[in-house]
Scaffold this active site. Sequence first.
Site, PDB file in Angstrom:
ATOM      1  N   GLY A 127       0.816  -1.216   0.000  1.00 49.84           N
ATOM      2  CA  GLY A 127       0.000   0.000   0.000  1.00 49.84           C
ATOM      3  C   GLY A 127       0.844   1.259   0.000  1.00 49.84           C
ATOM      4  N   LEU A 128       2.127   1.148  -0.403  1.00 52.55           N
ATOM      5  CA  LEU A 128       3.009   2.326  -0.445  1.00 52.55           C
ATOM      6  C   LEU A 128       3.366   2.697  -1.886  1.00 52.55           C
ATOM      7  CD1 LEU A 128       5.370   1.468   2.583  1.00 52.55           C
ATOM      8  CD2 LEU A 128       3.387   2.996   2.556  1.00 52.55           C
ATOM      9  N   SER A 129       2.562   2.207  -2.840  1.00 48.78           N
ATOM     10  CA  SER A 129       2.690   2.589  -4.251  1.00 48.78           C
ATOM     11  C   SER A 129       3.921   2.044  -4.951  1.00 48.78           C
ATOM     12  CB  SER A 129       2.711   4.104  -4.400  1.00 48.78           C
ATOM     13  OG  SER A 129       1.439   4.593  -4.390  1.00 48.78           O
ATOM     14  N   ASP A 173      -1.701   7.879  -6.626  1.00 51.90           N
ATOM     15  CA  ASP A 173      -0.361   7.320  -6.452  1.00 51.90           C
ATOM     16  C   ASP A 173       0.631   7.906  -7.462  1.00 51.90           C
ATOM     17  OD1 ASP A 173      -1.961   5.862  -4.819  1.00 51.90           O
ATOM     18  OD2 ASP A 173      -1.648   3.928  -5.810  1.00 51.90           O
TER      19      ASP A 173
HETATM   20  C1  GLA Z   1      -4.868   2.248  -4.327  1.00 46.06           C
HETATM   21  C2  GLA Z   1      -5.098   2.979  -5.640  1.00 46.06           C
HETATM   22  C3  GLA Z   1      -5.298   4.475  -5.410  1.00 46.06           C
HETATM   23  C4  GLA Z   1      -6.363   4.714  -4.349  1.00 46.06           C
HETATM   24  C5  GLA Z   1      -6.104   3.869  -3.101  1.00 46.06           C
HETATM   25  C6  GLA Z   1      -7.208   3.977  -2.083  1.00 46.06           C
HETATM   26  O1  GLA Z   1      -3.643   2.679  -3.775  1.00 46.06           O
HETATM   27  O2  GLA Z   1      -3.998   2.794  -6.510  1.00 46.06           O
HETATM   28  O3  GLA Z   1      -5.624   5.099  -6.626  1.00 46.06           O
HETATM   29  O4  GLA Z   1      -7.647   4.469  -4.866  1.00 46.06           O
HETATM   30  O5  GLA Z   1      -5.925   2.512  -3.423  1.00 46.06           O
HETATM   31  O6  GLA Z   1      -7.286   5.268  -1.584  1.00 46.06           O
END
Ligand code: GLA
Length: 382
Positions: A127-129, A173
């Site tokens: 969840g850190l892109s 992101d």
């Molecule tokens: C993922 C997606 C983002 C966003 C988040 C939730 O990270 O890539 O675009 O929707 O979930 O906030």
Amino acid sequence: MVSAPETVRAAFRKHFPDGGAVEIFRAPGRVNLIGEHTDYNMGFVLPMAIDLCCLAAIAPANHGKLRVYSQNVQALQEWPIESISDARPAGNWGDYVLGVAQQLARAGFPVGAADLAIYSTVPVGSGLSSSASLEVSTALALLGGRTIAKKDLALLCQRAEREFVGVPSGIMDQYASVHGERGKALRIDCRSVSHQAVALPDGAAIMVVNSMVKHELGGSAYRDRVRECAEAVEELRRWSPKVHSLRDVISTDLAPLSGVPLKRARHVTTEGERVESFTAAAEIGDLKGMGDLLVASHRSLQHDYEVSCEELDFLVDTALGIEGVYGARMTGGGFGGCTVNLVAIENVENFEIRISSAYEIAYGKIPQVFRFLPDAGAEQVL
Ligand code: GLA
């Protein structure tokens, strides 16, 4: 310790021994402070770029192919240049590179033959892109100095993810990876695709705890939420034709909805309001107010949006019992990944020890704990 740019350069030299002089580009991951699942609803988000990043080392070549080595996966992929424009996804890490190359070509930046090595310090699936930082660093490398507006670069990488990889993600992101500012979070308006920099108050640290789990449900549930929000919009439009997204309504406008659409829309609308309140609280240094909003965001994600999981709830509930913690919540898409915690500076060490040992006792896993300072956006480093 070997630096990340040295690692990617060494990987390049090892796997492309005949390659030319390299240029190296870096794109950061991000942590979202608040504003979760609001970006694809055209709302507001408040992420900051972090000092974990993806690095891409590139040199032009004359073998007619795009060759890519991933140091993380320890694998090589290659595609003839002429195949890129009609390539189809293969369902693995190479899709991010190929998707970006295809979008660049469509946007008028054809990709020439090249060797590319990539190395990321962003943990995958946390969840850190990790995906956006891979897309953005690859795009900069493949652009090779050709200029593109920052906003267009972010949108191009988002299209690679949506149209090629097949994840219907919002713009947060990629935007944060491109536009990150040292010392500042970014309050992004996902409808106008623009931002305002927000300074964070002194006195508290942004601590991120990685649960080290990623539940399978994540991918399909993300699509489900995108669809459920669209359905809520459809219902609301029957009452008011002016509603095109959940950005167009506030949390007191939801009377026409019930059941699941109501819960989803209630999260999205209240979360947008929380971004505004959090930004205002940050501006006046109200750490308690910021912390309370983080907790409210988590409860909304847990009960209304239903994208949390047992491990994330445990990390949040445990954090809230530790001295000096103003607030905590899950961050990113959910179903695993990380929590973000606002912790008084003097309690940071104690927080790290307490949260790690509690999680290890409960789940038999040692979580990664990071202290992040807002970092700069994507750039050439060599
Ligand atoms: C993922 C997606 C983002 C966003 C988040 C939730 O990270 O890539 O675009 O929707 O979930 O906030």
